[in-house]
Design a protein around this motif. Structure first.
Motif, PDB file in Angstrom:
ATOM      1  N   VAL A 110      39.980  37.545  45.044  1.00  0.00           N
ATOM      2  CA  VAL A 110      40.757  37.513  43.798  1.00  0.00           C
ATOM      3  C   VAL A 110      41.999  36.646  43.977  1.00  0.00           C
ATOM      4  O   VAL A 110      42.324  35.814  43.117  1.00  0.00           O
ATOM      5  CB  VAL A 110      41.148  38.946  43.382  1.00  0.00           C
ATOM      6  N   LEU A 111      42.707  36.824  45.088  1.00  0.00           N
ATOM      7  CA  LEU A 111      43.933  36.078  45.339  1.00  0.00           C
ATOM      8  C   LEU A 111      43.656  34.588  45.502  1.00  0.00           C
ATOM      9  O   LEU A 111      44.367  33.752  44.938  1.00  0.00           O
ATOM     10  CB  LEU A 111      44.616  36.633  46.595  1.00  0.00           C
ATOM     11  N   ARG A 112      42.644  34.259  46.267  1.00  0.00           N
ATOM     12  CA  ARG A 112      42.389  32.847  46.584  1.00  0.00           C
ATOM     13  C   ARG A 112      41.748  32.092  45.435  1.00  0.00           C
ATOM     14  O   ARG A 112      42.161  30.987  45.103  1.00  0.00           O
ATOM     15  CB  ARG A 112      41.499  32.766  47.825  1.00  0.00           C
ATOM     16  N   PHE A 113      40.737  32.668  44.804  1.00  0.00           N
ATOM     17  CA  PHE A 113      39.974  31.950  43.784  1.00  0.00           C
ATOM     18  C   PHE A 113      40.514  32.165  42.371  1.00  0.00           C
ATOM     19  O   PHE A 113      40.179  31.414  41.466  1.00  0.00           O
ATOM     20  CB  PHE A 113      38.501  32.358  43.831  1.00  0.00           C
ATOM     21  N   GLY A 114      41.326  33.220  42.175  1.00  0.00           N
ATOM     22  CA  GLY A 114      41.939  33.441  40.874  1.00  0.00           C
ATOM     23  C   GLY A 114      41.030  34.045  39.832  1.00  0.00           C
ATOM     24  O   GLY A 114      41.413  34.134  38.661  1.00  0.00           O
ATOM     25  N   ARG A 115      39.855  34.496  40.217  1.00  0.00           N
ATOM     26  CA  ARG A 115      38.940  35.091  39.240  1.00  0.00           C
ATOM     27  C   ARG A 115      39.369  36.509  38.895  1.00  0.00           C
ATOM     28  O   ARG A 115      40.165  37.127  39.608  1.00  0.00           O
ATOM     29  CB  ARG A 115      37.518  35.090  39.804  1.00  0.00           C
ATOM     30  N   SER A 116      38.836  37.012  37.810  1.00  0.00           N
ATOM     31  CA  SER A 116      39.154  38.375  37.388  1.00  0.00           C
ATOM     32  C   SER A 116      38.489  39.374  38.327  1.00  0.00           C
ATOM     33  O   SER A 116      37.568  39.036  39.090  1.00  0.00           O
ATOM     34  CB  SER A 116      38.677  38.608  35.955  1.00  0.00           C
ATOM     35  N   TYR A 117      38.946  40.618  38.267  1.00  0.00           N
ATOM     36  CA  TYR A 117      38.333  41.663  39.086  1.00  0.00           C
ATOM     37  C   TYR A 117      36.883  41.886  38.681  1.00  0.00           C
ATOM     38  O   TYR A 117      36.025  42.153  39.522  1.00  0.00           O
ATOM     39  CB  TYR A 117      39.130  42.962  38.956  1.00  0.00           C
ATOM     40  N   GLN A 118      36.594  41.760  37.385  1.00  0.00           N
ATOM     41  CA  GLN A 118      35.212  41.905  36.926  1.00  0.00           C
ATOM     42  C   GLN A 118      34.347  40.771  37.463  1.00  0.00           C
ATOM     43  O   GLN A 118      33.168  40.979  37.778  1.00  0.00           O
ATOM     44  CB  GLN A 118      35.157  41.917  35.397  1.00  0.00           C
ATOM     45  N   GLY A 119      34.939  39.559  37.563  1.00  0.00           N
ATOM     46  CA  GLY A 119      34.170  38.425  38.068  1.00  0.00           C
ATOM     47  C   GLY A 119      33.888  38.511  39.550  1.00  0.00           C
ATOM     48  O   GLY A 119      32.871  38.000  40.027  1.00  0.00           O
ATOM     49  N   ILE A 120      34.784  39.164  40.314  1.00  0.00           N
ATOM     50  CA  ILE A 120      34.598  39.305  41.753  1.00  0.00           C
ATOM     51  C   ILE A 120      33.710  40.500  42.086  1.00  0.00           C
ATOM     52  O   ILE A 120      32.997  40.512  43.087  1.00  0.00           O
ATOM     53  CB  ILE A 120      35.960  39.447  42.448  1.00  0.00           C
ATOM     54  N   ALA A 121      33.730  41.526  41.241  1.00  0.00           N
ATOM     55  CA  ALA A 121      32.954  42.740  41.505  1.00  0.00           C
ATOM     56  C   ALA A 121      31.456  42.430  41.550  1.00  0.00           C
ATOM     57  O   ALA A 121      30.958  41.533  40.858  1.00  0.00           O
ATOM     58  CB  ALA A 121      33.241  43.792  40.433  1.00  0.00           C
ATOM     59  N   ASP A 122      30.736  43.179  42.377  1.00  0.00           N
ATOM     60  CA  ASP A 122      29.287  43.056  42.468  1.00  0.00           C
ATOM     61  C   ASP A 122      28.705  44.418  42.818  1.00  0.00           C
ATOM     62  O   ASP A 122      29.366  45.449  42.649  1.00  0.00           O
ATOM     63  CB  ASP A 122      28.883  41.988  43.485  1.00  0.00           C
ATOM     64  N   SER A 123      27.488  44.439  43.331  1.00  0.00           N
ATOM     65  CA  SER A 123      26.822  45.705  43.631  1.00  0.00           C
ATOM     66  C   SER A 123      27.490  46.472  44.766  1.00  0.00           C
ATOM     67  O   SER A 123      27.298  47.684  44.906  1.00  0.00           O
ATOM     68  CB  SER A 123      25.351  45.453  43.989  1.00  0.00           C
ATOM     69  N   THR A 124      28.288  45.795  45.591  1.00  0.00           N
ATOM     70  CA  THR A 124      28.946  46.469  46.716  1.00  0.00           C
ATOM     71  C   THR A 124      30.241  47.152  46.319  1.00  0.00           C
ATOM     72  O   THR A 124      30.689  48.073  47.008  1.00  0.00           O
ATOM     73  CB  THR A 124      29.242  45.460  47.837  1.00  0.00           C
ATOM     74  N   CYS A 125      30.861  46.706  45.226  1.00  0.00           N
ATOM     75  CA  CYS A 125      32.178  47.240  44.866  1.00  0.00           C
ATOM     76  C   CYS A 125      32.472  46.912  43.405  1.00  0.00           C
ATOM     77  O   CYS A 125      32.320  45.754  42.989  1.00  0.00           O
ATOM     78  CB  CYS A 125      33.252  46.647  45.784  1.00  0.00           C
ATOM     79  N   SER A 126      32.908  47.901  42.650  1.00  0.00           N
ATOM     80  CA  SER A 126      33.206  47.698  41.238  1.00  0.00           C
ATOM     81  C   SER A 126      34.640  47.213  41.053  1.00  0.00           C
ATOM     82  O   SER A 126      35.482  47.338  41.944  1.00  0.00           O
ATOM     83  CB  SER A 126      32.998  48.998  40.464  1.00  0.00           C
TER      84      SER A 126
END
Length: 278
Positions: free
Chosen positions: A51-67
């Motif tokens: 999130v810090l490095r790429f600037g994407r939203s938390y929803q964009g970074i979340a996947d099956s391993t972590c919401s």
């Protein structure tokens, strides 16, 4: 693509994990003893780096391993525990012990970035057609290692933020007898000189009306640090609405540890090592 290289993320996580309190893998109060296992801290930490490095939203970074909810909740938990602030302090102390902070010369400068979501430290930007922006006043030592910063709306001027920025010196312990603070022409005023005199600091202030390259002195280091901060896209375009979740402490720790490792490659070499082997 990793958020940070492995030679940096490994030491960063090892120290971060040492600061975390022990937590059970499952909830011991669950009546059946079969509650879903807690998401590993390492997974959440890696997500926060992304999130810090790429600037994407938390929803964009979340996947099956972590919401996204888990990322935000764990972030808030760690901020409340002061883990990020401790990590930054430990990194700064390690750099001072192994390389040495050059505190005889300091530089302070402001930088305006975007804040599309508004929030506590957002204001109308004078350089972006009145859109919401954030100003940060950053203090660095002579090599550009960040020592502290103050966040404010983009409509604030650098000069009123100088005093609160210099207050970050109180967290550094023993200081040299003579300290020179390098400032740009925006601080060229008698009020700034009186402030530095009251703190027993020497000011090297650029004069208004003189081109910057002629009198740049050591302010180039703080400009480079601003570029380092802006390499973290979450800081360059900040969507956080609360000041305490703008994770500059983690960014400062990464910058400091990265500089420490690179300086150590040069300073701590053993016999027979060639420069090309590093």
């Amino acid at each position: 693509m990793p958020a940070v290289p492995s030679w940096l993320s490994g030491p960063l996580w090892d120290q971060f994990a040492a600061l975390l309190p022990p937590r059970p893998a499952t909830d011991p109060t669950h009546p059946l003893g079969c509650h879903r296992r807690r998401i590993a801290d390492r997974i959440v930490f890696d997500k926060l780096l992304q999130v810090l490095r790429f600037g994407r939203s938390y929803q964009g970074i979340a996947d099956s391993t972590c919401s996204a909810t888990t990322i935000r909740n764990r972030r808030d938990e760690w901020i409340q525990l002061g883990v990020f602030a401790q990590l930054k302090t430990i990194a700064l102390n390690a750099y001072d012990r192994l390389v040495g902070l050059l505190l005889d010369d300091l530089a302070v400068d402001g930088c305006i970035t975007k804040a599309p979501g508004g929030g506590e430290v957002a204001g109308r930007s004078p350089v972006d057609r009145g859109k919401q922006g954030m100003r940060r006043s950053v203090m660095v030592e002579a090599r550009g290692i960040p020592l502290g910063r103050v966040l404010a709306g983009a409509n604030r001027h650098d000069s009123p933020l100088l005093e609160s920025t210099l207050d970050r010196l109180d967290d550094l312990g023993p200081l040299p007898g003579t300290i020179t603070v390098h400032l740009d022409a925006g601080h060229d005023s008698q009020k700034t000189r009186d402030l530095l005199t009251a703190r027993r600091l020497t000011g090297e202030i650029a004069c208004k009306g003189v081109k910057a390259p002629v009198q740049a002195t050591l302010r180039r280091h703080v400009e480079r640090t601003n570029a380092w901060h802006n390499a973290f896209n979450r800081l360059q375009r900040c969507y956080e609405r609360k000041e305490d979740v703008v994770n500059f402490d983690l960014a400062d720790a990464i910058i400091t540890i990265r500089s420490l490792i690179r300086q150590a490659w040069i300073l701590y070499r053993w016999d027979g090592v060639r420069s090309g082997d590093q």
